[in-house]
Design an enzyme around this catalytic site. Structure first.
Site, PDB file in Angstrom:
ATOM      1  N   ASP A  16     -55.821  27.498 -18.961  1.00  0.00           N
ATOM      2  CA  ASP A  16     -56.538  26.944 -17.819  1.00  0.00           C
ATOM      3  C   ASP A  16     -56.910  25.484 -18.057  1.00  0.00           C
ATOM      4  OD1 ASP A  16     -56.281  29.371 -16.697  1.00  0.00           O
ATOM      5  OD2 ASP A  16     -58.417  29.895 -16.701  1.00  0.00           O
ATOM      6  N   ASP A  22     -56.023  22.591 -15.634  1.00  0.00           N
ATOM      7  CA  ASP A  22     -57.062  21.765 -15.031  1.00  0.00           C
ATOM      8  C   ASP A  22     -56.791  20.280 -15.269  1.00  0.00           C
ATOM      9  OD1 ASP A  22     -58.234  24.059 -14.170  1.00  0.00           O
ATOM     10  OD2 ASP A  22     -59.853  24.071 -15.663  1.00  0.00           O
ATOM     11  N   ILE A  70     -63.655  26.645  -5.196  1.00  0.00           N
ATOM     12  CA  ILE A  70     -64.859  25.830  -5.357  1.00  0.00           C
ATOM     13  C   ILE A  70     -64.513  24.667  -6.255  1.00  0.00           C
ATOM     14  CG2 ILE A  70     -67.329  26.340  -5.351  1.00  0.00           C
ATOM     15  CD1 ILE A  70     -66.926  28.720  -6.942  1.00  0.00           C
ATOM     16  N   GLU A 112     -75.508  31.411 -10.019  1.00  0.00           N
ATOM     17  CA  GLU A 112     -74.903  32.700 -10.362  1.00  0.00           C
ATOM     18  C   GLU A 112     -73.912  32.516 -11.503  1.00  0.00           C
ATOM     19  OE1 GLU A 112     -72.887  34.286  -6.849  1.00  0.00           O
ATOM     20  OE2 GLU A 112     -74.078  32.860  -5.697  1.00  0.00           O
ATOM     21  N   LYS A 170     -70.039  32.663 -12.933  1.00  0.00           N
ATOM     22  CA  LYS A 170     -68.684  32.552 -12.386  1.00  0.00           C
ATOM     23  C   LYS A 170     -67.817  33.596 -13.085  1.00  0.00           C
ATOM     24  CE  LYS A 170     -65.112  29.291 -11.063  1.00  0.00           C
ATOM     25  NZ  LYS A 170     -63.934  30.057 -11.456  1.00  0.00           N
ATOM     26  N   GLU A 191     -65.660  39.272  -6.627  1.00  0.00           N
ATOM     27  CA  GLU A 191     -64.659  39.189  -7.688  1.00  0.00           C
ATOM     28  C   GLU A 191     -64.376  40.578  -8.261  1.00  0.00           C
ATOM     29  OE1 GLU A 191     -63.689  36.061  -8.109  1.00  0.00           O
ATOM     30  OE2 GLU A 191     -62.811  35.813 -10.117  1.00  0.00           O
ATOM     31  N   CYS A 236     -48.084  36.763 -56.488  1.00  0.00           N
ATOM     32  CA  CYS A 236     -47.781  37.253 -57.837  1.00  0.00           C
ATOM     33  C   CYS A 236     -46.396  37.878 -57.939  1.00  0.00           C
ATOM     34  CB  CYS A 236     -48.836  38.264 -58.279  1.00  0.00           C
ATOM     35  SG  CYS A 236     -48.725  39.829 -57.398  1.00  0.00           S
ATOM     36  N   CYS A 243     -52.824  40.206 -59.945  1.00  0.00           N
ATOM     37  CA  CYS A 243     -52.454  39.256 -58.892  1.00  0.00           C
ATOM     38  C   CYS A 243     -53.541  38.191 -58.805  1.00  0.00           C
ATOM     39  CB  CYS A 243     -52.327  39.986 -57.560  1.00  0.00           C
ATOM     40  SG  CYS A 243     -51.977  38.878 -56.187  1.00  0.00           S
TER      41      CYS A 243
HETATM   42  N1  NAD Z   1     -53.153  28.542 -16.392  1.00  0.00           N
HETATM   43  C1  NAD Z   1     -52.543  28.319 -15.254  1.00  0.00           C
HETATM   44  O1  NAD Z   1     -51.348  28.158 -15.195  1.00  0.00           O
HETATM   45  C2  NAD Z   1     -53.345  28.268 -14.001  1.00  0.00           C
HETATM   46  C3  NAD Z   1     -52.704  28.149 -12.775  1.00  0.00           C
HETATM   47  C4  NAD Z   1     -53.476  28.128 -11.645  1.00  0.00           C
HETATM   48  C5  NAD Z   1     -54.857  28.223 -11.722  1.00  0.00           C
HETATM   49  N2  NAD Z   1     -55.458  28.342 -12.943  1.00  0.00           N
HETATM   50  C6  NAD Z   1     -56.915  28.443 -13.079  1.00  0.00           C
HETATM   51  O2  NAD Z   1     -57.509  28.786 -11.886  1.00  0.00           O
HETATM   52  C7  NAD Z   1     -58.455  27.798 -11.531  1.00  0.00           C
HETATM   53  C8  NAD Z   1     -58.312  27.450 -10.107  1.00  0.00           C
HETATM   54  O3  NAD Z   1     -58.314  28.621  -9.415  1.00  0.00           O
HETATM   55  P1  NAD Z   1     -59.220  28.847  -8.183  1.00  0.00           P
HETATM   56  O4  NAD Z   1     -58.792  27.971  -7.082  1.00  0.00           O
HETATM   57  O5  NAD Z   1     -59.267  30.279  -7.996  1.00  0.00           O
HETATM   58  O6  NAD Z   1     -60.615  28.266  -8.599  1.00  0.00           O
HETATM   59  P2  NAD Z   1     -61.648  28.854  -9.595  1.00  0.00           P
HETATM   60  O7  NAD Z   1     -61.240  30.152 -10.113  1.00  0.00           O
HETATM   61  O8  NAD Z   1     -61.932  27.845 -10.625  1.00  0.00           O
HETATM   62  O9  NAD Z   1     -62.909  29.021  -8.639  1.00  0.00           O
HETATM   63  C9  NAD Z   1     -62.915  29.703  -7.381  1.00  0.00           C
HETATM   64  C10 NAD Z   1     -62.988  31.145  -7.561  1.00  0.00           C
HETATM   65  O10 NAD Z   1     -64.061  31.469  -8.377  1.00  0.00           O
HETATM   66  C11 NAD Z   1     -64.345  32.824  -8.175  1.00  0.00           C
HETATM   67  N3  NAD Z   1     -65.769  33.091  -8.401  1.00  0.00           N
HETATM   68  C12 NAD Z   1     -66.263  33.750  -9.482  1.00  0.00           C
HETATM   69  N4  NAD Z   1     -67.583  33.852  -9.443  1.00  0.00           N
HETATM   70  C13 NAD Z   1     -67.986  33.264  -8.289  1.00  0.00           C
HETATM   71  C14 NAD Z   1     -69.257  33.080  -7.694  1.00  0.00           C
HETATM   72  N5  NAD Z   1     -70.380  33.521  -8.282  1.00  0.00           N
HETATM   73  N6  NAD Z   1     -69.297  32.438  -6.515  1.00  0.00           N
HETATM   74  C15 NAD Z   1     -68.186  31.990  -5.921  1.00  0.00           C
HETATM   75  N7  NAD Z   1     -66.954  32.147  -6.449  1.00  0.00           N
HETATM   76  C16 NAD Z   1     -66.832  32.776  -7.630  1.00  0.00           C
HETATM   77  C17 NAD Z   1     -63.873  33.160  -6.826  1.00  0.00           C
HETATM   78  O11 NAD Z   1     -62.865  34.140  -6.941  1.00  0.00           O
HETATM   79  C18 NAD Z   1     -63.261  31.911  -6.308  1.00  0.00           C
HETATM   80  O12 NAD Z   1     -62.101  32.149  -5.599  1.00  0.00           O
HETATM   81  C19 NAD Z   1     -58.159  26.578 -12.350  1.00  0.00           C
HETATM   82  O13 NAD Z   1     -59.383  25.969 -12.716  1.00  0.00           O
HETATM   83  C20 NAD Z   1     -57.428  27.129 -13.520  1.00  0.00           C
HETATM   84  O14 NAD Z   1     -58.398  27.302 -14.545  1.00  0.00           O
HETATM   85  C21 NAD Z   1     -54.735  28.367 -14.055  1.00  0.00           C
HETATM   86 ZN    ZN Z   2     -50.079  39.770 -55.476  1.00  0.00          ZN
END
Ligand code: NAD
Ligand code: ZN
Length: 811
Positions: free
Chosen positions: A35, A39, A85, A121, A123, A180, A418, A439
């Site tokens: 991630d 990012d 977000i 809250e 995440k 979620e 050894c 050893c």
């Molecule tokens: N590794 C990769 O290839 C790859 C590819 C795409 C996205 N990503 C990851 O996904 C993220 C982007 O995805 P995104 O658009 O879903 O954004 P995000 O996951 O960073 O944030 C939005 C999501 O957070 C979740 N969420 C969890 N708790 C919450 C709360 N209390 N209130 C509101 N929302 C909450 C919701 O599902 C919402 O859709 C990137 O930051 C990246 O880290 C990774």
């Molecule tokens: Zn050994």
């Protein structure tokens, strides 16, 4: 451009790259990069587009959410779009300060206006879900998809047990709950353990586990995966008067019976946000599920409306993340380390990567099976995880990025240090060096363990010194540490410097060149009077950890008593059990270990526990007849049965009266056990032994006699397999079988190469022929009785075998 940087080209490349990762992440649930890396790409694209808005295309990933819905699922057009977000990338206080400042600016608040109220809250790290309840009934569950259109996953979501299919109380006509779907750590671990057992593919992490499970076409698979849910907001509603605040919405959802996480606060101003972020950051490792940050939301819905939305996110909410616990990097090499017990652990050397707040350069691969299961190869791109203080580990390989020709790992069959051959016991995952104390690696680790902080706590004796001391042969066993002189240490240092070509360190101000050596000697000397528990722990007996060492010290009070205690007696101490007891017995059965302990304790070296004491007074009470019966080694008398027996008869009575029906019918023991007991009592000297133990019980407990004293030799037929055929002269087949089993043997119905004896009586048939064909020994009843009688008579403390036999004769 002079440096060749073309923003248009770069933006194009970034878009394509981000698209590719979106597909892997959102649609296939198998990310190719961490991630944090994703990012970084995303931020770079944002920055380019911000610098020159002309480069911003309508289809840029910065303008959209998530990925396309999978065609296998029916599409669901969201009544209200599901957004993302904004993420604050400053993991420190700055993230909270920036959000609060932005909110105040956009609300056009004066500098002296009171702090803004927020709802903060967690995440949750899972998969966004929209649940639609109509008149209180769950009618539809959909993923976020691209924000406009998601996937209908109602069937799978219905299998989430903690989600109500019908709301509690008076439900509105339409209530869409946003939240979620996630997988708890313990459910994740349990699922993976079971999958490993079944030989199935394991889940990479809880997030992928949740996302992958929800997007299963077969709801039975989803149902088999333990998922959970937390609500964090609303979609469309009809026929409902909205509460005035976001916190009010969450409370209302909880009242409807929807799971809402308790870790949430209403707080005010940047200070409140900073405090929440810090508090959650500290508690993160102890939460039962994964989070990747916290979310701040403007609490007042009226103010939320005033701020509104930008393309893919609301202005009134922000995610404040924590440093990622996972990152991708490449494997430079796979090396093996030899531990104190000879266990050989494969370790991945990694290109340095920042994860979990530190730079990680290697990660454990646990054992050969793990390397195979994850199929980690040199050159691979891997996902590394480091959470809290745990040792970094490789969670998985990004197979798509494997360089051609990367070879699968193979554990060598010799020790890399050894050269001794390695062994892997059947049923064990660990490969061990068989070199034992010869050893060098094992010696070094044993000494390091001995000197450790929670063991002998020898200040200043780190890995580097121990390696050199062992390497240049100043120290062979732990006792040698106490014989070291200043001259030895200085000489060792000189030899090491010469060999390594290092210039002796320049003398630091106020430090004589010999200060380190003096300090080390002082540290060694200061360790001479440890507590008994520390000394026992330091010895490195297998399975004897800190708390076991403490139990042994508490109950027995001296190292001598621990050494002499028979294993079954150790096994009845609280929390010790048979495995540990056997390990202790094994340790002291090795001549070298006994010598090492003797050496340590000899006056010249002078290591002595500072707290030896008489055996714990409770020991005599605790060792009632149940324990003594167990110690005596009566065949078939498991500790549980020994207890049953002790409940009705003590040893003195049993010795006197033998197994008599009225006495024993209350014990509730199976007939075959009673038969074995009666049989044992008939054995040479057993009654006498019992009587002697009864007469001298207190004395015995105080002395804790050597293991050989109270234990019969292994049952005479231990591990032997018999086949019975024909009619025996005096024994029925059942009687013969009972006798064999009571002596530890096994009776099987057919003759095979694995049979040890065929006991043949009159009119023996095909089994006898088969035995002759296979060359299995054929014996008669008399020979069987001889085998059964080979049980040695146990000795009492201080007795020789002859004396024991003589005593037995007289009883
Ligand atoms: N590794 C990769 O290839 C790859 C590819 C795409 C996205 N990503 C990851 O996904 C993220 C982007 O995805 P995104 O658009 O879903 O954004 P995000 O996951 O960073 O944030 C939005 C999501 O957070 C979740 N969420 C969890 N708790 C919450 C709360 N209390 N209130 C509101 N929302 C909450 C919701 O599902 C919402 O859709 C990137 O930051 C990246 O880290 C990774
Ligand atoms: Zn050994």
């Amino acid at each position: 451009m002079a440096d060749g940087f073309n923003p248009l080209e770069r933006a194009r490349w970034l878009r394509a790259e981000i698209e590719r990762h979106n597909r892997a992440y959102y649609e296939l649930d198998s990310p190719l990069i961490s991630d944090a890396e994703y990012d970084a790409l995303f931020r770079e694209l944002l920055a380019i587009e911000d610098a020159d808005p002309a480069l911003r295309t309508p289809d840029s990933p910065t303008q959209r959410v998530g990925g396309a819905p999978l065609p296998e699922f029916s599409p669901v057009r969201h009544a209200q779009p599901m957004l993302s977000i904004r993420t604050e990338t400053d993991f420190g206080e700055g993230g909270a300060l920036a959000f609060d400042a932005r909110v105040r600016r956009e609300l056009k608040l004066a500098d002296d206006a009171p702090p803004v109220e927020y709802c903060a809250e967690l995440k949750f790290d899972g998969l966004a879900m929209n649940l639609r309840y109509e008149h209180g009934v769950l009618v539809l569950a959909a993923t976020r998809g691209d924000g406009e259109t998601g996937e209908d996953v109602t069937q799978n979501v219905r299998t989430i047990r903690e989600l109500p299919l019908r709301l509690k109380g008076e439900a509105p006509a339409v209530l869409e709950v946003r939240g979620e779907v996630y997988m708890r750590h313990d459910d994740f671990a349990r699922y993976n353990a079971a999958a490993t057992e079944r030989g199935e593919k394991t889940l990479v992490n809880p997030r992928n586990g949740a996302a992958g499970s929800i997007r299963q076409l077969d709801p039975r698979i989803a149902a088999s995966r333990p998922l959970s849910f937390f609500a964090y907001g609303l979609g469309e509603t009809q026929g409902w008067t909205l509460p005035a605040t976001h916190a009010g919405i969450l409370d209302a959802l909880a009242d409807f019976g929807i799971p809402v996480c308790g870790e949430r606060v209403i707080t005010a101003g940047a200070d409140g946000l900073v405090a929440f972020h810090r508090h959650v950051g500290e508690a993160r490792a102890t939460l039962p599920f994964a989070i990747d940050g916290v979310v701040y939301k403007l609490n007042s819905l009226a103010l939320q409306e005033q701020l509104g939305f930008i393309t893919r996110e609301p202005r009134w909410a922000v995610a404040h993340k924590f440093p990622a616990e996972e990152a991708t990097t490449t494997v430079l090499a796979i090396e093996v380390q030899v531990g104190r017990t000879g266990a050989i652990t494969p370790v991945a050397r990694l290109a340095p990567v920042f994860v979990g707040g530190v730079t990680v350069t290697n990660a454990t691969l646990h054992n050969e099976d793990e390397v195979w299961r994850k199929d980690v190869r040199v050159g691979d791109t891997v996902i590394v995880r480091r959470a809290g203080d745990v040792i970094p580990e490789v969670v998985g390989v990004v197979v798509e990025r494997r360089p051609p020709g990367a070879e699968a790992f193979r554990m060598k069959d010799t020790c890399p240090v050894c050269g001794a051959h390695t062994v892997r016991e059947p049923g064990e995952a660990v490969t061990r060096c068989s070199g034992g104390f010869s050893c060098r690696a094992q010696r070094i680790q044993a000494i390091l363990h001995f000197a450790g902080r929670r063991m002998m706590d020898i200040e200043g004796l780190g890995e580097r010194y121990v390696e050199r001391l062992v390497e240049f042969d100043y120290v062979h066993g732990v006792a040698d540490l106490y014989r070291l002189t200043l001259g030895d240490l200085l000489e060792m240092k000189q030899r090491a410097d010469e060999r390594d070509g290092t210039v002796p360190e320049t003398v630091k101000a106020g430090q004589t060149p010999t200060r380190w050596a003096e300090n080390l000697l002082a540290g060694i000397a200061a360790s001479r009077r440890p507590t008994l528990a520390r000394l026992l722990f330091a010895l490195g007996i297998r399975h004897v950890g800190e708390s076991t060492a403490k139990t042994l010290a508490d109950w027995l009070g001296s190292i001598e008593r621990v050494r002499r205690a028979p294993a079954p007696l150790l096994a009845v101490l609280p929390d010790i059990g048979a495995t540990v007891a056997a390990a202790i017995a094994d340790f002291f059965a090795e001549e070298r270990n006994v010598r090492a302990v003797d050496e340590l304790l000899c006056p010249e070296i002078g290591v002595a526990p500072a707290d030896e004491h008489a055996p714990r007074p409770g020991l005599g009470e605790r060792l009632g007849w149940a324990e003594l019966y167990a110690v005596l080694g009566v065949p078939r008398l498991t500790p549980l049965r020994a207890k049953q027996l002790a409940a009705v008869v003590d040893g003195a009575t049993l010795a006197r009266e033998g197994v008599n029906e009225p006495l024993l019918s209350d014990a509730g023991l199976p007939a075959d056990v009673l038969a074995a007991l009666a049989d044992w009592l008939q054995g040479r000297g057993h009654r006498g032994l019992l009587a002697a133990v009864a007469a001298r019980r207190d004395e015995l407990l105080a002395a804790l006699p050597p293991a050989s004293a109270l234990l019969p030799a292994a049952a005479p037929l231990d591990g032997k397999t018999f086949v019975l055929t024909g009619t025996l002269p005096t024994l029925t087949r059942d009687e013969a079988k009972a006798l064999i089993e009571a002596a530890g043997g096994r009776v099987s119905a057919s003759v095979s190469k694995k049979s040890d004896y065929v006991v043949a009586g009159a009119e023996a048939g095909s089994k006898l022929e088969r035995a002759r064909e296979l060359g299995v020994a054929v014996i008669d009843e008399a020979a069987l009785r001889d085998l059964l009688a080979r049980q040695q008579s146990p000795q009492l403390p201080g007795e020789t075998v002859e004396q024991a036999a003589e005593r037995a004769e007289h009883s």
